[in-house]
Motif scaffolding. Structure first.
Motif, PDB file in Angstrom:
ATOM      1  N   UNK A  50       0.835  -1.206   0.000  1.00  0.00           N
ATOM      2  CA  UNK A  50       0.000   0.000   0.000  1.00  0.00           C
ATOM      3  C   UNK A  50       0.873   1.261   0.000  1.00  0.00           C
ATOM      4  N   UNK A  51       1.957   1.243   0.781  1.00  0.00           N
ATOM      5  CA  UNK A  51       2.850   2.406   0.818  1.00  0.00           C
ATOM      6  C   UNK A  51       3.508   2.635  -0.535  1.00  0.00           C
ATOM      7  N   UNK A  52       3.964   1.565  -1.172  1.00  0.00           N
ATOM      8  CA  UNK A  52       4.611   1.686  -2.472  1.00  0.00           C
ATOM      9  C   UNK A  52       3.634   2.182  -3.533  1.00  0.00           C
ATOM     10  N   UNK A  53       2.431   1.622  -3.523  1.00  0.00           N
ATOM     11  CA  UNK A  53       1.453   2.022  -4.537  1.00  0.00           C
ATOM     12  C   UNK A  53       0.991   3.456  -4.322  1.00  0.00           C
ATOM     13  N   UNK A  54       0.806   3.850  -3.082  1.00  0.00           N
ATOM     14  CA  UNK A  54       0.419   5.236  -2.801  1.00  0.00           C
ATOM     15  C   UNK A  54       1.501   6.210  -3.266  1.00  0.00           C
ATOM     16  N   UNK A  55       2.758   5.802  -3.089  1.00  0.00           N
ATOM     17  CA  UNK A  55       3.864   6.644  -3.548  1.00  0.00           C
ATOM     18  C   UNK A  55       3.856   6.756  -5.070  1.00  0.00           C
ATOM     19  N   UNK A  56       3.530   5.655  -5.752  1.00  0.00           N
ATOM     20  CA  UNK A  56       3.446   5.674  -7.207  1.00  0.00           C
ATOM     21  C   UNK A  56       2.294   6.524  -7.702  1.00  0.00           C
ATOM     22  N   UNK A  57       1.158   6.446  -7.019  1.00  0.00           N
ATOM     23  CA  UNK A  57      -0.001   7.258  -7.398  1.00  0.00           C
ATOM     24  C   UNK A  57       0.263   8.736  -7.151  1.00  0.00           C
ATOM     25  N   UNK A  58       0.985   9.035  -6.090  1.00  0.00           N
ATOM     26  CA  UNK A  58       1.315  10.424  -5.782  1.00  0.00           C
ATOM     27  C   UNK A  58       2.161  11.046  -6.893  1.00  0.00           C
TER      28      UNK A  58
ATOM     29  N   UNK B  92       1.873  10.648  -9.991  1.00  0.00           N
ATOM     30  CA  UNK B  92       1.037  11.060 -11.125  1.00  0.00           C
ATOM     31  C   UNK B  92       0.406  12.433 -10.901  1.00  0.00           C
ATOM     32  N   UNK B  93       0.432  12.919  -9.667  1.00  0.00           N
ATOM     33  CA  UNK B  93      -0.193  14.194  -9.342  1.00  0.00           C
ATOM     34  C   UNK B  93       0.794  15.365  -9.408  1.00  0.00           C
TER      35      UNK B  93
ATOM     36  N   UNK C 106      -3.964   8.238 -15.367  1.00  0.00           N
ATOM     37  CA  UNK C 106      -3.698   6.960 -16.039  1.00  0.00           C
ATOM     38  C   UNK C 106      -2.822   7.131 -17.279  1.00  0.00           C
ATOM     39  N   UNK C 107      -2.231   8.309 -17.459  1.00  0.00           N
ATOM     40  CA  UNK C 107      -1.508   8.616 -18.694  1.00  0.00           C
ATOM     41  C   UNK C 107      -0.063   8.124 -18.712  1.00  0.00           C
ATOM     42  N   UNK C 108       0.523   7.893 -17.555  1.00  0.00           N
ATOM     43  CA  UNK C 108       1.949   7.559 -17.495  1.00  0.00           C
ATOM     44  C   UNK C 108       2.212   6.080 -17.795  1.00  0.00           C
ATOM     45  N   UNK C 109       3.301   5.848 -18.511  1.00  0.00           N
ATOM     46  CA  UNK C 109       3.804   4.492 -18.696  1.00  0.00           C
ATOM     47  C   UNK C 109       4.667   4.093 -17.509  1.00  0.00           C
TER      48      UNK C 109
END
Length: 281
Positions: A28-36, A38-39, A90-93
């Motif tokens: 969850x920490x890793x995915x939240x960091x990845x989602x952040x 994109x912002x 959702x635009x990033x590769x």
């Protein structure tokens, strides 16, 4: 899986799957960091990531990502003017290539005792991280990655490259899981991507060698549950397909080589100014 079995399977097949490598909270920490990430995409970051085996010019933005955090878009996310065709989320590769040094969450999970223990089990004396990426493979837009060997792009002599691929979503055939040809790590590196010595700016790369056509029937899928780890030999042939599902397939991946037993090529496109850092401190 004990360490002796892990090394034996890795040497035999060229890859190993370890389920539940990190716990749910870690993922969850890793995915939240990845989602952040994109912002907070810089305005100048409108580079499309391409998987190609043709000689090509590398943008200065891509080259500078060796020691920075670079943002790379899916080819179907931008129109010919560089304007977004889909939502930014959702635009990033992918985002890379120095996450492991510059973003605290990814640094913590890269320079981690669990990772160090895997390296010890594989017999690496001084495993050193050279690059890292957060890969999105978002629903519908996540593009394919053509068959390749990682050592083509990050060559060491002798070859000691090992990839760590951590699933942050369930990775399935439908959403673009990895496919490999077991045992192909026992072959040579078919191609090397090197900076063209005739180009002083080092932003022109050329492929040396020829990548053969492998029968598609030779590939086997490597589905992995969320939190699983796939360890990938630098020479194993692998790919991933387009994400045709409605589910994301996020992953965090990084590569190490054994600095004690092999030399990192000064012809590789990725050259660091801040220096590579070993897992054993």
């Amino acid at each position: 899986m004990n360490y002796e079995t892990l090394k034996s399977k890795f040497e035999k097949d060229g890859y190993v799957v370890i389920n539940n490598f990190f716990d749910e909270n870690d993922v969850e920490k890793l995915k939240n960091a990845g989602l952040k990430l994109t912002q907070n995409v810089p305005n100048e970051a409108k580079t499309v990531f391409k998987t190609s085996q043709n000689n090509q010019e590398i943008s200065s933005y891509f080259m500078e990502s060796c020691d920075k955090i670079g943002y790379f878009y899916e080819k179907d996310a931008l129109d010919e003017n560089g304007d977004l065709l889909v939502d930014q989320s959702i635009a990033l590769n992918k985002v890379g290539h120095a996450l492991h040094r510059l973003e605290p969450t990814f640094e913590a999970y890269t320079y981690n005792d669990k990772v160090s223990n895997i390296c010890r089990a594989l017999g690496l004396i001084r495993p050193t991280v050279v690059q890292s990426m957060y890969i999105y493979k978002n629903p519908g837009i996540g593009g394919e990655v053509v068959a390749h060997q990682d050592s083509t792009f990050l060559h060491t002599e002798p070859d000691s490259l090992v990839g760590f691929w951590i699933a942050l979503d369930d990775s399935t055939i439908e959403n673009g899981c990895l496919w490999v040809i077991p045992g192909t790590h026992k072959n040579d590196v078919h191609q090397k991507l090197v900076c063209d010595p005739k180009n002083k700016s080092r932003n022109q790369t050329i492929f040396q060698g020829t990548f053969p056509d492998y029968e598609q029937s030779a590939f086997v899928p490597v589905p992995v549950k969320k939190s699983g780890l796939v360890i990938i030999h630098g020479r194993i042939i692998h790919k991933s397909d387009h994400n045709k599902s409605q589910l994301s397939r996020h992953a965090y991946t990084f590569h190490v080589y054994d600095e004690a037993s092999s030399q990192y090529s000064d012809k590789n496109w990725l050259q660091t100014k801040i220096g590579f850092k070993s897992l054993y401190l």
